[in-house]
Scaffold this motif. Structure first.
Motif, PDB file in Angstrom:
ATOM      1  N   THR A  74       0.820  -1.200   0.000  1.00 23.41           N
ATOM      2  CA  THR A  74       0.000   0.000   0.000  1.00 23.41           C
ATOM      3  C   THR A  74       0.858   1.256   0.000  1.00 23.41           C
ATOM      4  O   THR A  74       1.996   1.245   0.447  1.00 23.41           O
ATOM      5  CB  THR A  74      -0.954   0.019   1.223  1.00 23.41           C
ATOM      6  OG1 THR A  74      -1.828   1.137   1.108  1.00 23.41           O
ATOM      7  CG2 THR A  74      -0.205   0.092   2.523  1.00 23.41           C
ATOM      8  N   GLU A 117     -16.112  -1.004   1.265  1.00 22.55           N
ATOM      9  CA  GLU A 117     -14.673  -0.801   1.095  1.00 22.55           C
ATOM     10  C   GLU A 117     -14.082  -0.104   2.316  1.00 22.55           C
ATOM     11  O   GLU A 117     -12.967  -0.410   2.740  1.00 22.55           O
ATOM     12  CB  GLU A 117     -14.415   0.023  -0.157  1.00 22.55           C
ATOM     13  CG  GLU A 117     -12.947   0.202  -0.457  1.00 22.55           C
ATOM     14  CD  GLU A 117     -12.703   0.973  -1.738  1.00 22.55           C
ATOM     15  OE1 GLU A 117     -11.648   1.634  -1.809  1.00 22.55           O
ATOM     16  OE2 GLU A 117     -13.533   0.912  -2.647  1.00 22.55           O
ATOM     17  N   ARG A 121     -11.112  -1.507   4.561  1.00 24.52           N
ATOM     18  CA  ARG A 121      -9.931  -0.672   4.758  1.00 24.52           C
ATOM     19  C   ARG A 121      -9.618  -0.530   6.249  1.00 24.52           C
ATOM     20  O   ARG A 121      -8.464  -0.539   6.657  1.00 24.52           O
ATOM     21  CB  ARG A 121     -10.151   0.697   4.133  1.00 24.52           C
ATOM     22  CG  ARG A 121      -8.897   1.529   4.095  1.00 24.52           C
ATOM     23  CD  ARG A 121      -9.138   2.885   3.510  1.00 24.52           C
ATOM     24  NE  ARG A 121      -9.525   2.775   2.113  1.00 24.52           N
ATOM     25  CZ  ARG A 121     -10.083   3.753   1.423  1.00 24.52           C
ATOM     26  NH1 ARG A 121     -10.330   4.910   1.979  1.00 24.52           N
ATOM     27  NH2 ARG A 121     -10.389   3.579   0.164  1.00 24.52           N
ATOM     28  N   VAL A 150      -5.525   6.861   0.719  1.00 22.82           N
ATOM     29  CA  VAL A 150      -4.991   5.648   0.101  1.00 22.82           C
ATOM     30  C   VAL A 150      -4.792   5.886  -1.392  1.00 22.82           C
ATOM     31  O   VAL A 150      -5.737   6.203  -2.117  1.00 22.82           O
ATOM     32  CB  VAL A 150      -5.944   4.453   0.330  1.00 22.82           C
ATOM     33  CG1 VAL A 150      -5.431   3.215  -0.370  1.00 22.82           C
ATOM     34  CG2 VAL A 150      -6.124   4.210   1.811  1.00 22.82           C
TER      35      VAL A 150
END
Length: 157
Positions: A74, A117, A121, A150
């Motif tokens: 990430t 999502e 996350r 992100v």
């Protein structure tokens, strides 16, 4: 072809699924024909992929949730709310870390019923915070990890 015959339990069912004669399927099984025509090769590959991939994915998922975990790559704003200039201050970081199987299991369990999502996350952030900042519970107790902005987030089994 043999895989499909085994899965569909007979040459007749394979012939119907592929749109060829039963005798053609029998010839492939006996190696009398080895290379299918282009259109039949495509249909054959699609039929095998349709039956094979769910089994492979489920096995890899089960292994990740019980023994191997996930690798997360990430690039995001990640850190604790800390004094400016400290190493734990939230900033853009590029991390590639292995999450433990427990975290992988939580992600899979949340994904199945249709978690958003944002929820996924959050689970990933807790796992990353535990591995990266808290070092498996050896330091930084009780601090909340920030995981925002992100840019990309990839999971690998």
């Amino acid at each position: 072809m043999r895989y499909l015959v085994k899965q569909l339990k007979g040459t007749r069912a394979v012939a119907d699924a592929l749109g060829v004669s039963q005798r053609t399927v029998e010839r492939y099984v006996k190696d009398q024909i080895r290379r299918p025509r282009a259109d039949l090769a495509r249909r054959l590959a699609d039929a095998v992929r349709e039956r094979w991939q769910p089994r492979v994915r489920e096995r890899a998922r089960r292994q990740a949730a019980t023994s191997t975990g996930l690798v997360v790559d990430t690039r995001a704003r990640f850190g604790f709310t800390a004094a400016p200039g400290t190493t734990d201050d939230a900033r853009i970081r590029h991390l590639t870390l292995a999450l433990p199987p427990q975290c992988a299991a939580r992600l899979f369990d949340a994904k199945d019923p249709g978690a958003s999502e944002q929820q996924l996350r959050g689970i990933a952030a807790k796992g990353l915070g535990e591995v990266y900042f808290r070092d498996g519970g050896r330091r930084a107790h009780g601090l909340e990890v920030e995981f925002t902005d992100v840019e990309h987030l990839e999971f690998e089994l």
